[in-house]
Design a protein around this motif. Structure first.
Motif, mmCIF file in Angstrom:
data_model
loop_
_atom_site.group_PDB
_atom_site.id
_atom_site.type_symbol
_atom_site.label_atom_id
_atom_site.label_comp_id
_atom_site.label_asym_id
_atom_site.label_seq_id
_atom_site.Cartn_x
_atom_site.Cartn_y
_atom_site.Cartn_z
ATOM 1 N N ASP A 50 12.125 4.904 -3.267
ATOM 2 C CA ASP A 50 12.284 6.363 -3.298
ATOM 3 C C ASP A 50 11.103 7.061 -2.639
ATOM 4 O OD1 ASP A 50 14.691 6.122 -4.611
ATOM 5 O OD2 ASP A 50 13.884 6.624 -6.598
ATOM 6 N N ARG A 51 9.909 6.564 -2.875
ATOM 7 C CA ARG A 51 8.715 7.155 -2.247
ATOM 8 C C ARG A 51 8.770 7.003 -0.721
ATOM 9 N NH1 ARG A 51 3.914 8.299 -4.613
ATOM 10 N NH2 ARG A 51 2.812 7.225 -2.945
ATOM 11 N N ILE A 52 9.140 5.812 -0.264
ATOM 12 C CA ILE A 52 9.247 5.568 1.181
ATOM 13 C C ILE A 52 10.321 6.471 1.773
ATOM 14 C CG2 ILE A 52 9.892 3.859 2.945
ATOM 15 C CD1 ILE A 52 8.721 1.715 0.949
ATOM 16 N N GLU A 53 11.450 6.538 1.121
ATOM 17 C CA GLU A 53 12.563 7.365 1.595
ATOM 18 C C GLU A 53 12.175 8.845 1.653
ATOM 19 O OE1 GLU A 53 17.295 7.389 0.781
ATOM 20 O OE2 GLU A 53 16.014 7.528 -0.998
ATOM 21 N N ASN A 54 11.524 9.338 0.630
ATOM 22 C CA ASN A 54 11.118 10.739 0.561
ATOM 23 C C ASN A 54 10.168 11.104 1.701
ATOM 24 O OD1 ASN A 54 10.860 13.374 -0.641
ATOM 25 N ND2 ASN A 54 8.889 12.707 -1.455
ATOM 26 N N GLN A 55 9.179 10.290 1.943
ATOM 27 C CA GLN A 55 8.215 10.588 3.001
ATOM 28 C C GLN A 55 8.830 10.423 4.389
ATOM 29 O OE1 GLN A 55 5.108 7.957 1.560
ATOM 30 N NE2 GLN A 55 3.921 9.705 0.851
ATOM 31 N N THR A 56 9.690 9.427 4.539
ATOM 32 C CA THR A 56 10.309 9.181 5.836
ATOM 33 C C THR A 56 11.311 10.278 6.193
ATOM 34 O OG1 THR A 56 10.002 6.807 5.495
ATOM 35 C CG2 THR A 56 11.521 7.458 7.227
ATOM 36 N N GLU A 57 12.027 10.781 5.205
ATOM 37 C CA GLU A 57 12.979 11.876 5.448
ATOM 38 C C GLU A 57 12.265 13.081 6.056
ATOM 39 O OE1 GLU A 57 16.503 14.274 3.102
ATOM 40 O OE2 GLU A 57 14.850 13.434 1.937
ATOM 41 N N PHE A 64 7.963 5.016 11.722
ATOM 42 C CA PHE A 64 6.672 4.889 12.402
ATOM 43 C C PHE A 64 5.906 6.209 12.378
ATOM 44 C CE2 PHE A 64 9.435 1.711 14.653
ATOM 45 C CZ PHE A 64 8.941 0.609 13.966
ATOM 46 N N ASP A 65 6.602 7.316 12.577
ATOM 47 C CA ASP A 65 5.955 8.629 12.458
ATOM 48 C C ASP A 65 5.514 8.901 11.027
ATOM 49 O OD1 ASP A 65 6.136 9.234 15.131
ATOM 50 O OD2 ASP A 65 7.890 10.540 14.927
ATOM 51 N N ALA A 66 6.339 8.504 10.074
ATOM 52 C CA ALA A 66 5.989 8.715 8.662
ATOM 53 C C ALA A 66 4.727 7.944 8.293
ATOM 54 C CB ALA A 66 7.152 8.308 7.761
ATOM 55 N N ILE A 67 4.592 6.739 8.816
ATOM 56 C CA ILE A 67 3.390 5.936 8.544
ATOM 57 C C ILE A 67 2.163 6.637 9.103
ATOM 58 C CG2 ILE A 67 2.208 3.776 9.133
ATOM 59 C CD1 ILE A 67 5.026 2.429 8.929
ATOM 60 N N LYS A 68 2.294 7.234 10.286
ATOM 61 C CA LYS A 68 1.161 7.964 10.885
ATOM 62 C C LYS A 68 0.849 9.237 10.104
ATOM 63 C CE LYS A 68 2.199 6.393 15.546
ATOM 64 N NZ LYS A 68 2.817 6.791 16.817
ATOM 65 N N GLN A 69 1.892 9.968 9.730
ATOM 66 C CA GLN A 69 1.698 11.249 9.057
ATOM 67 C C GLN A 69 1.218 11.079 7.619
ATOM 68 O OE1 GLN A 69 4.854 14.092 9.549
ATOM 69 N NE2 GLN A 69 4.161 15.345 7.858
ATOM 70 N N PHE A 70 1.765 10.099 6.922
ATOM 71 C CA PHE A 70 1.401 9.851 5.527
ATOM 72 C C PHE A 70 0.623 8.538 5.469
ATOM 73 C CE2 PHE A 70 5.363 12.295 5.411
ATOM 74 C CZ PHE A 70 4.954 13.391 4.671
ATOM 75 N N SER A 71 -0.662 8.613 5.793
ATOM 76 C CA SER A 71 -1.490 7.409 5.833
ATOM 77 C C SER A 71 -2.455 7.405 4.651
ATOM 78 C CB SER A 71 -2.252 7.343 7.157
ATOM 79 O OG SER A 71 -3.096 8.472 7.277
ATOM 80 N N GLY A 72 -3.172 6.330 4.523
ATOM 81 C CA GLY A 72 -4.173 6.235 3.463
ATOM 82 C C GLY A 72 -3.652 5.523 2.241
ATOM 83 N N LYS A 73 -4.411 5.654 1.174
ATOM 84 C CA LYS A 73 -4.136 4.901 -0.063
ATOM 85 C C LYS A 73 -2.771 5.222 -0.676
ATOM 86 C CE LYS A 73 -6.141 3.743 -4.474
ATOM 87 N NZ LYS A 73 -6.769 2.496 -4.672
ATOM 88 N N GLU A 74 -2.308 6.418 -0.551
ATOM 89 C CA GLU A 74 -1.006 6.799 -1.114
ATOM 90 C C GLU A 74 0.051 6.979 -0.023
ATOM 91 O OE1 GLU A 74 -0.276 7.042 -4.456
ATOM 92 O OE2 GLU A 74 -2.277 6.196 -4.719
ATOM 93 N N GLY A 75 -0.165 6.389 1.133
ATOM 94 C CA GLY A 75 0.725 6.590 2.268
ATOM 95 C C GLY A 75 1.922 5.658 2.291
ATOM 96 N N VAL A 76 2.718 5.833 3.321
ATOM 97 C CA VAL A 76 3.952 5.059 3.475
ATOM 98 C C VAL A 76 3.655 3.566 3.610
ATOM 99 C CG1 VAL A 76 6.002 4.688 4.911
ATOM 100 C CG2 VAL A 76 5.196 7.002 4.487
ATOM 101 N N LEU A 77 2.670 3.222 4.427
ATOM 102 C CA LEU A 77 2.362 1.801 4.624
ATOM 103 C C LEU A 77 1.918 1.161 3.313
ATOM 104 C CD1 LEU A 77 2.390 -0.402 6.731
ATOM 105 C CD2 LEU A 77 0.029 0.173 7.293
ATOM 106 N N ASP A 78 1.191 1.892 2.494
ATOM 107 C CA ASP A 78 0.789 1.385 1.186
ATOM 108 C C ASP A 78 2.017 1.150 0.302
ATOM 109 O OD1 ASP A 78 -1.443 0.731 -0.669
ATOM 110 O OD2 ASP A 78 -0.599 2.406 -1.814
ATOM 111 N N ASP A 79 2.987 2.066 0.350
ATOM 112 C CA ASP A 79 4.217 1.883 -0.422
ATOM 113 C C ASP A 79 5.045 0.715 0.105
ATOM 114 O OD1 ASP A 79 3.784 3.935 -2.279
ATOM 115 O OD2 ASP A 79 4.583 5.442 -0.913
ATOM 116 N N ILE A 80 5.080 0.541 1.419
ATOM 117 C CA ILE A 80 5.782 -0.604 2.012
ATOM 118 C C ILE A 80 5.136 -1.903 1.531
ATOM 119 C CG2 ILE A 80 6.180 -1.846 4.185
ATOM 120 C CD1 ILE A 80 6.583 0.957 5.484
#
Length: 108
Positions: A50-57, A64-80
């Motif tokens: 749900d977190r990945i979906e919310n940020q990616t939407e 890939f844009d979501a990973i760039k936009q939402f980076s860091g400890k609470e970012g998309v890549l961290d959730d992945i």
């Protein structure tokens, strides 16, 4: 495109980091991820998705844009990373319950 060797090295880096991360988490939290049974384990996976979906939407579904936009400890890549590790825990748990299917197994 990267060579097969470079690809394998990159994948092994991800896998080794997962193993180390899972060991650290296990030493801190034990098997708390499955304490509430299969439904609780599923809900934990769903929460990460749900977190990945919310940020990616918010990025037009471009992961890939979501990973760039939402980076860091609470970012998309961290959730992945968290979701992948939780999925590994679920698979390891099931294989362990099936008596040793995990040890040296090359199940695909």
């Amino acid at each position: 495109m990267v060579s097969d060797n470079e690809f394998k090295e990159n994948i092994m880096c991800v896998v080794n980091n997962d193993v180390e991360g899972l060991l650290v988490a296990r030493n801190c939290y034990g098997e708390s991820w499955c304490r509430r049974g299969g439904v609780g384990a599923f809900m934990m996976l769903a929460r990460k998705w749900d977190r990945i979906e919310n940020q990616t939407e918010k990025c037009g579904w471009d992961i890939f844009d979501a990973i760039k936009q939402f980076s860091g400890k609470e970012g998309v890549l961290d959730d992945i990373r968290d979701l992948r590790r939780y999925l590994i825990l679920v698979e390891e748990y099931i294989l362990r319950m099936e008596e040793g299917k995990c040890h040296g197994s090359k199940t695909t």
